[in-house]
Scaffold this motif. Sequence first.
Motif, PDB file in Angstrom:
ATOM      1  N   MET A 131      -0.542  16.320 -14.290  1.00 13.92           N
ATOM      2  CA  MET A 131      -0.498  15.615 -13.115  1.00 13.92           C
ATOM      3  C   MET A 131       0.715  15.194 -12.429  1.00 13.92           C
ATOM      4  SD  MET A 131      -3.671  14.515 -10.886  1.00 13.92           S
ATOM      5  CE  MET A 131      -3.390  13.361  -9.582  1.00 13.92           C
ATOM      6  N   PRO A 132       0.528  15.315 -11.366  1.00 12.13           N
ATOM      7  CA  PRO A 132       1.982  15.004 -10.226  1.00 12.13           C
ATOM      8  C   PRO A 132       2.265  13.234 -10.698  1.00 12.13           C
ATOM      9  CG  PRO A 132       0.375  16.840  -8.753  1.00 12.13           C
ATOM     10  CD  PRO A 132      -0.521  15.930 -10.555  1.00 12.13           C
ATOM     11  N   LYS A 133       3.476  13.019  -9.925  1.00  6.92           N
ATOM     12  CA  LYS A 133       3.965  11.679 -10.009  1.00  6.92           C
ATOM     13  C   LYS A 133       3.108  11.015  -8.872  1.00  6.92           C
ATOM     14  CE  LYS A 133       7.052  12.539 -13.101  1.00  6.92           C
ATOM     15  NZ  LYS A 133       8.846  11.988 -13.202  1.00  6.92           N
ATOM     16  N   ARG A 134       2.900   9.930  -8.718  1.00  9.78           N
ATOM     17  CA  ARG A 134       1.930   9.171  -7.653  1.00  9.78           C
ATOM     18  C   ARG A 134       3.581   9.118  -5.850  1.00  9.78           C
ATOM     19  NH1 ARG A 134      -3.241   6.898  -8.225  1.00  9.78           N
ATOM     20  NH2 ARG A 134      -2.853   5.683  -5.708  1.00  9.78           N
ATOM     21  N   GLU A 135       4.297   8.343  -7.459  1.00  7.58           N
ATOM     22  CA  GLU A 135       5.604   7.945  -6.205  1.00  7.58           C
ATOM     23  C   GLU A 135       6.454   9.613  -5.972  1.00  7.58           C
ATOM     24  OE1 GLU A 135       6.965   8.662 -11.002  1.00  7.58           O
ATOM     25  OE2 GLU A 135       5.363   7.494  -9.930  1.00  7.58           O
ATOM     26  N   ASN A 136       6.230  10.157  -6.171  1.00  6.22           N
ATOM     27  CA  ASN A 136       6.869  11.021  -5.324  1.00  6.22           C
ATOM     28  C   ASN A 136       5.968  11.361  -3.983  1.00  6.22           C
ATOM     29  OD1 ASN A 136       8.463  11.583  -7.284  1.00  6.22           O
ATOM     30  ND2 ASN A 136       7.324  13.045  -8.028  1.00  6.22           N
ATOM     31  N   ILE A 189      -1.280  18.871   1.538  1.00 11.73           N
ATOM     32  CA  ILE A 189      -2.847  19.363   1.659  1.00 11.73           C
ATOM     33  C   ILE A 189      -2.622  18.236   2.853  1.00 11.73           C
ATOM     34  CG2 ILE A 189      -3.704  17.425  -0.431  1.00 11.73           C
ATOM     35  CD1 ILE A 189      -5.910  19.748  -0.619  1.00 11.73           C
ATOM     36  N   GLU A 190      -3.722  18.770   3.591  1.00 11.50           N
ATOM     37  CA  GLU A 190      -4.853  17.922   4.510  1.00 11.50           C
ATOM     38  C   GLU A 190      -6.208  17.994   5.091  1.00 11.50           C
ATOM     39  OE1 GLU A 190      -2.331  17.485   8.376  1.00 11.50           O
ATOM     40  OE2 GLU A 190      -1.981  19.683   7.993  1.00 11.50           O
ATOM     41  N   TRP A 191      -6.397  17.378   5.012  1.00  8.04           N
ATOM     42  CA  TRP A 191      -7.847  17.616   6.303  1.00  8.04           C
ATOM     43  C   TRP A 191      -7.975  17.086   7.167  1.00  8.04           C
ATOM     44  CZ3 TRP A 191      -7.325  15.661   0.694  1.00  8.04           C
ATOM     45  CH2 TRP A 191      -7.776  16.497  -0.290  1.00  8.04           C
ATOM     46  N   GLY A 229     -17.148  15.737  -3.544  1.00  9.27           N
ATOM     47  CA  GLY A 229     -16.239  15.326  -4.339  1.00  9.27           C
ATOM     48  C   GLY A 229     -14.986  15.295  -4.678  1.00  9.27           C
ATOM     49  N   PHE A 230     -14.264  15.615  -3.748  1.00  8.54           N
ATOM     50  CA  PHE A 230     -12.591  16.456  -3.902  1.00  8.54           C
ATOM     51  C   PHE A 230     -11.611  15.428  -3.499  1.00  8.54           C
ATOM     52  CE2 PHE A 230     -14.304  21.097  -3.111  1.00  8.54           C
ATOM     53  CZ  PHE A 230     -14.289  21.259  -4.526  1.00  8.54           C
ATOM     54  N   LEU A 231     -12.680  14.139  -2.295  1.00  3.51           N
ATOM     55  CA  LEU A 231     -11.297  13.661  -2.349  1.00  3.51           C
ATOM     56  C   LEU A 231     -12.402  11.726  -2.571  1.00  3.51           C
ATOM     57  CD1 LEU A 231     -10.586  13.724   1.547  1.00  3.51           C
ATOM     58  CD2 LEU A 231      -9.479  13.483  -0.205  1.00  3.51           C
ATOM     59  N   ALA A 249      -7.158  13.327  -4.168  1.00  3.03           N
ATOM     60  CA  ALA A 249      -6.336  14.414  -3.022  1.00  3.03           C
ATOM     61  C   ALA A 249      -4.645  14.963  -4.057  1.00  3.03           C
ATOM     62  CB  ALA A 249      -5.281  13.865  -1.798  1.00  3.03           C
ATOM     63  N   LEU A 250      -3.870  14.355  -4.993  1.00  5.95           N
ATOM     64  CA  LEU A 250      -3.855  14.503  -5.879  1.00  5.95           C
ATOM     65  C   LEU A 250      -3.458  15.814  -6.556  1.00  5.95           C
ATOM     66  CD1 LEU A 250      -1.051  12.398  -6.109  1.00  5.95           C
ATOM     67  CD2 LEU A 250      -0.128  14.479  -5.204  1.00  5.95           C
ATOM     68  N   GLU A 251      -5.153  15.183  -7.278  1.00  7.86           N
ATOM     69  CA  GLU A 251      -5.958  16.114  -8.760  1.00  7.86           C
ATOM     70  C   GLU A 251      -6.634  17.255  -7.543  1.00  7.86           C
ATOM     71  OE1 GLU A 251     -10.206  15.173 -11.003  1.00  7.86           O
ATOM     72  OE2 GLU A 251      -8.586  13.665 -10.768  1.00  7.86           O
TER      73      GLU A 251
END
Length: 73
Positions: free
Chosen positions: A1-6, A33-35, A47-49, A58-60
């Motif tokens: 999982m990516p680091k949230r602080e980034n 990513i954007e919507w 269920g993606f957001l 969103a990161l997941e």
Amino acid sequence: MPKRENFKLNTWFERDRQHVEVVDAATERRTIIEWWDEDVTQAVEDGFLDRRDFLGSALEYADSLGLIPEDLR
């Protein structure tokens, strides 16, 4: 999982407009990513957001699609 602080979450909701975007926190210019508009609603319904944790969900989702650059992990 990516680091949230980034990452930084940008959201904008106004009457019939909505926007959710995750960007590189260092530059705030590189969109990961954007919507927009009804895609936000659909992503929540699918269920993606998760409205309780837009950034985490969103990161997941972006990670599952391979959209997270190696330099931000």
